[in-house]
Write a protein that holds these residues in place. Structure first.
Motif, mmCIF file in Angstrom:
data_model
loop_
_atom_site.group_PDB
_atom_site.id
_atom_site.type_symbol
_atom_site.label_atom_id
_atom_site.label_comp_id
_atom_site.label_asym_id
_atom_site.label_seq_id
_atom_site.Cartn_x
_atom_site.Cartn_y
_atom_site.Cartn_z
ATOM 1 N N ASP A 4 0.828 -1.337 0.000
ATOM 2 C CA ASP A 4 0.083 0.062 -0.071
ATOM 3 C C ASP A 4 0.851 1.357 -0.072
ATOM 4 O O ASP A 4 0.272 2.295 -0.257
ATOM 5 N N ALA A 5 2.035 1.393 0.154
ATOM 6 C CA ALA A 5 2.932 2.334 0.352
ATOM 7 C C ALA A 5 3.168 3.222 -0.974
ATOM 8 O O ALA A 5 3.340 2.578 -1.993
ATOM 9 N N GLU A 6 3.083 4.364 -0.704
ATOM 10 C CA GLU A 6 3.324 5.171 -2.067
ATOM 11 C C GLU A 6 5.036 5.618 -2.191
ATOM 12 O O GLU A 6 5.056 6.506 -1.384
ATOM 13 N N LEU A 7 5.591 4.932 -2.926
ATOM 14 C CA LEU A 7 7.265 5.203 -2.787
ATOM 15 C C LEU A 7 7.482 5.831 -3.808
ATOM 16 O O LEU A 7 7.045 5.558 -5.248
ATOM 17 N N THR A 8 8.725 6.609 -3.923
ATOM 18 C CA THR A 8 9.344 7.180 -5.007
ATOM 19 C C THR A 8 10.626 6.904 -5.335
ATOM 20 O O THR A 8 11.272 6.958 -6.269
ATOM 21 N N HIS A 9 11.352 6.150 -4.314
ATOM 22 C CA HIS A 9 12.757 5.797 -4.366
ATOM 23 C C HIS A 9 12.879 4.207 -4.337
ATOM 24 O O HIS A 9 13.295 3.422 -5.418
ATOM 25 N N ILE A 10 12.170 3.503 -3.265
ATOM 26 C CA ILE A 10 12.319 2.083 -3.260
ATOM 27 C C ILE A 10 11.333 1.420 -4.130
ATOM 28 O O ILE A 10 10.196 1.745 -4.103
ATOM 29 N N ALA A 55 17.150 0.679 3.177
ATOM 30 C CA ALA A 55 16.662 0.411 4.582
ATOM 31 C C ALA A 55 16.366 -0.986 4.962
ATOM 32 O O ALA A 55 16.106 -1.998 4.076
ATOM 33 N N PHE A 56 16.299 -1.192 6.355
ATOM 34 C CA PHE A 56 15.934 -2.525 6.826
ATOM 35 C C PHE A 56 14.591 -2.511 7.559
ATOM 36 O O PHE A 56 14.607 -1.528 8.561
ATOM 37 N N LEU A 98 13.837 0.542 10.496
ATOM 38 C CA LEU A 98 12.691 0.591 10.782
ATOM 39 C C LEU A 98 12.380 -0.582 11.883
ATOM 40 O O LEU A 98 12.534 -1.796 11.370
ATOM 41 N N ALA A 99 11.878 -0.439 12.963
ATOM 42 C CA ALA A 99 11.693 -1.468 13.923
ATOM 43 C C ALA A 99 10.170 -1.276 14.562
ATOM 44 O O ALA A 99 9.708 -0.208 14.879
ATOM 45 N N SER A 100 9.551 -2.388 15.065
ATOM 46 C CA SER A 100 8.560 -2.327 15.932
ATOM 47 C C SER A 100 8.691 -1.993 17.255
ATOM 48 O O SER A 100 9.854 -2.595 17.782
ATOM 49 N N GLU A 147 7.507 4.693 4.027
ATOM 50 C CA GLU A 147 7.222 6.107 3.125
ATOM 51 C C GLU A 147 8.291 7.112 3.693
ATOM 52 O O GLU A 147 8.890 7.674 3.000
ATOM 53 N N ARG A 148 8.330 7.058 5.077
ATOM 54 C CA ARG A 148 9.488 8.384 5.482
ATOM 55 C C ARG A 148 10.771 7.932 5.349
ATOM 56 O O ARG A 148 11.370 8.749 4.740
#
Length: 357
Positions: free
Chosen positions: A205-211, A256-257, A281-283, A312-313
């Motif tokens: 669902d993410a709107e991505l510009t790079h990944i 990123a991971f 990115l972690a929970s 997205e960030r």
């Protein structure tokens, strides 16, 4: 003279298992502990995996698996003078003393849906007795110590914290994987508590510009149920299990991971990623806030939209990625296998002193 020569005996059953977090802990601790404490690793007969540990390895018995651990190993030890047994991989013989056991977490209690019924039933019988018979219980985080103390009523005075760390193959410069497009990396077996269903939904669902791609590394043990099912999109790739050199290359090459797990006793993969400069990115769950501190972008693992916003960030904010990379490398340096092995050596000295008294 006994084949053990007065050494501390390491329960070497872990040498028959492929390397996951528990086995990595055992192998790295033995390698660092061997120069500090006289060790003999006692393992089942047959092929062993990565047995070059800097310590003598003795193979005994004719059984394998839990039967070897509960029958062959304690019989051999009693015939050899009942030396101190050090178990670094969760289980041990229920009727042997003196013994130190490492129990990493109680995921099988908190998230039984990730485990086969036979596995849960075995641990329900085995683990309480092992913990009771051990002079000390080692675990990998304050979080796990609290969980073990609460669930099994193990006295806190009996628990010792020995953290995980990053192995040498995940330190320093090296080759970086080229996926052909920028990618988000995730590393783990796809057990249900690892929360890959939420990660896949968030990435979709993410709107991505790079990944442009999600790459997932890890195989699934027979005792677990998969979280991933159905047809995967072209922008998601499962690589299965890879060796350490390839994994390090994948970390270096990732934008990123992501580590969306619902429950971890420690969590080695995000620390490996941080060591190689990859933003994480972690929970915000279980032990992870304590292990990662302010060095990760935190998300709610039970909120797919929050995971999506986090992805997205990281995708859009290069300055954030650079800052998380810097913080992550500093955080990974807080942990080392040599320091953890010294903690184990202290526990061994404690128990030896008590045994002499």
């Amino acid at each position: 003279m006994s084949a053990l020569d007065g050494a501390v005996v390491v329960n070497g059953r872990f040498l028959t298992h492929a390397t996951t977090g528990v086995q990595r802990f055992a192998r790295e601790i033995v390698r660092e502990l061997a120069p500090l404490v006289p060790l003999v690793v006692v393992a089942p007969t047959g092929p062993l995996i990565d047995a070059d540990l800097g310590a003598k390895v003795v193979q005994i018995g004719h059984r394998h698996g839990h039967a070897w651990e509960q029958l062959d190993l304690p019989t051999f030890l009693r015939r050899s003078g009942s030396p101190l047994l050090l178990g670094l991989a969760t289980t041990g013989p229920v009727r042997y003393r003196p013994q130190i056991v490492a129990h990493h977490d109680i995921t099988y209690v908190r998230h039984p849906e990730s485990f086969a019924r036979s596995f849960r039933l075995l641990y329900r019988v085995l683990i309480p007795s092992v913990l009771r018979s051990s002079a000390r219980v080692i675990t990998v985080s304050d979080f796990s110590a609290a969980e073990i103390a609460q669930h099994y009523r193990v006295p806190r005075s009996k628990l010792r914290i020995v953290p995980n760390a990053v192995s040498p193959g995940f330190v320093g410069p090296g080759s970086a994987h080229d996926e052909g497009v920028p990618y988000l990396l995730a590393v783990s077996s796809p057990n249900r508590h690892k929360n890959f269903g939420a990660l896949l939904a968030a990435f979709r669902d993410a709107e991505l510009t790079h990944i442009r791609r999600l790459v997932i590394v890890g195989s699934q043990g027979r005792a677990f149920h998969s979280a991933a099912s159905g047809r995967l999109e072209d922008n998601v790739r499962f690589l299965g299990r890879v060796g350490d050199a390839d994994l390090a290359s994948l970390y270096r090459g990732a934008t990123a991971f992501a580590f969306p797990s619902l429950y971890e006793g420690f969590g080695i993969p995000p620390l490996e990623a941080q060591s190689l400069g990859t933003p994480v990115l972690a929970s915000r769950s279980a032990s992870l806030p304590n292990v990662l501190g302010d060095s990760a972008l935190w998300v709610d693992p039970r909120d797919v939209d929050d995971i999506r916003r986090g992805i997205e960030r990281l995708d859009r904010d290069e300055e954030l990625r650079i800052e998380l990379s810097r913080r992550g490398q500093l955080n990974a340096q807080r942990f080392s296998w040599s320091a953890s092995a010294r903690k184990v050596a202290d526990v061994v000295d404690e128990v030896k002193a008590e045994t002499r008294r």
